[in-house]
Design a protein around this motif. Sequence first.
Motif, PDB file in Angstrom:
ATOM      1  N   GLY A 184     -12.951  17.846 -42.883  1.00  0.00           N
ATOM      2  CA  GLY A 184     -13.531  16.512 -42.966  1.00  0.00           C
ATOM      3  C   GLY A 184     -13.087  15.730 -44.179  1.00  0.00           C
ATOM      4  O   GLY A 184     -13.301  14.508 -44.251  1.00  0.00           O
ATOM      5  N   THR A 216     -13.626  16.665 -36.893  1.00  0.00           N
ATOM      6  CA  THR A 216     -14.550  16.586 -38.038  1.00  0.00           C
ATOM      7  C   THR A 216     -14.667  15.184 -38.624  1.00  0.00           C
ATOM      8  O   THR A 216     -15.485  14.960 -39.507  1.00  0.00           O
ATOM      9  N   GLN A 217     -13.843  14.258 -38.143  1.00  0.00           N
ATOM     10  CA  GLN A 217     -13.879  12.884 -38.663  1.00  0.00           C
ATOM     11  C   GLN A 217     -13.959  11.922 -37.478  1.00  0.00           C
ATOM     12  O   GLN A 217     -12.940  11.437 -36.987  1.00  0.00           O
TER      13      GLN A 217
END
Length: 288
Positions: A184, A216-217
Amino acid sequence: MPGTKQGRRDRKVSSQSSTNSCEDGPSSQHVVYPSIPLSPSPTQRLSLAIALNKKVIADTDESSLLEGDLGPIIFPTSIFCITANTIISRIDESFYDFDDRKWMYYPDFSRIPGCEKRASATADFFTKFTRICWLLYSDKRHSLPSVPRRWCVTESPRLRSDGSTVTPFGMALAEDGPEDLQWGDILCDLQIEEAAENMPDAIERLTTGAAQVFATQEHRLFHLGLALAGDTYQLTYFDRAGRVLSGIYNVHKHSVLFVRFIMGLTLLDKSFAGLDPSVIFRDGRRFL
């Protein structure tokens, strides 16, 4: 003087320079890039955030598009307040040999034993050059990111199209500060191969990194990866539809484009690295 090495260099760079659309002005930020030498950061070991199927890797490889001018499209000269030509013209000749067109401190992978040492030497070169770019921007009072960005050595599992998994050493760009990086935190993923003919292997491994970044983003519009193989480099652009590849360039001979990549990733707003600027995070929650 015209007859000196300095004079030859000035004429060469001047003839390549282009108009910059930014104007000099006071910056509202006063951020100092970490001094050199930087304390070496430990190798960041990244675990997989999601499991991948080998078909994802194979399908991405087969459906990739080639756009030779991808680099200039993503990082056009007009978005910089100082051009890459100007940056190169300000570099000391002990850092870049203008006659031989060669980076003096760029690591020779064939002479460095061990993948981790190659990644560490490359991260050191990128970090030193990022500081040069940062300080030149700062001298002109141009706006800079609120947090300096740093290249770190990484070790992470990568799935291959044949179903096997490798755990190579590479690099990642992230904001300076976190001691324990997660997917992230990654702004750019970079994979390294010793020889130019192994470029496809580095490109394939970047697909795993892109999948972890997107997982994760959630505020990612696209993701950029960079592959280094011997003295060559290739930019990869991922979005949720697939992958686009740039042409393959020589690190030394195509130095202006190489510098533009580093400047674009480290000096500009994170939207140029693919993050959606309309999304902000507060206390772990997303807001538009």
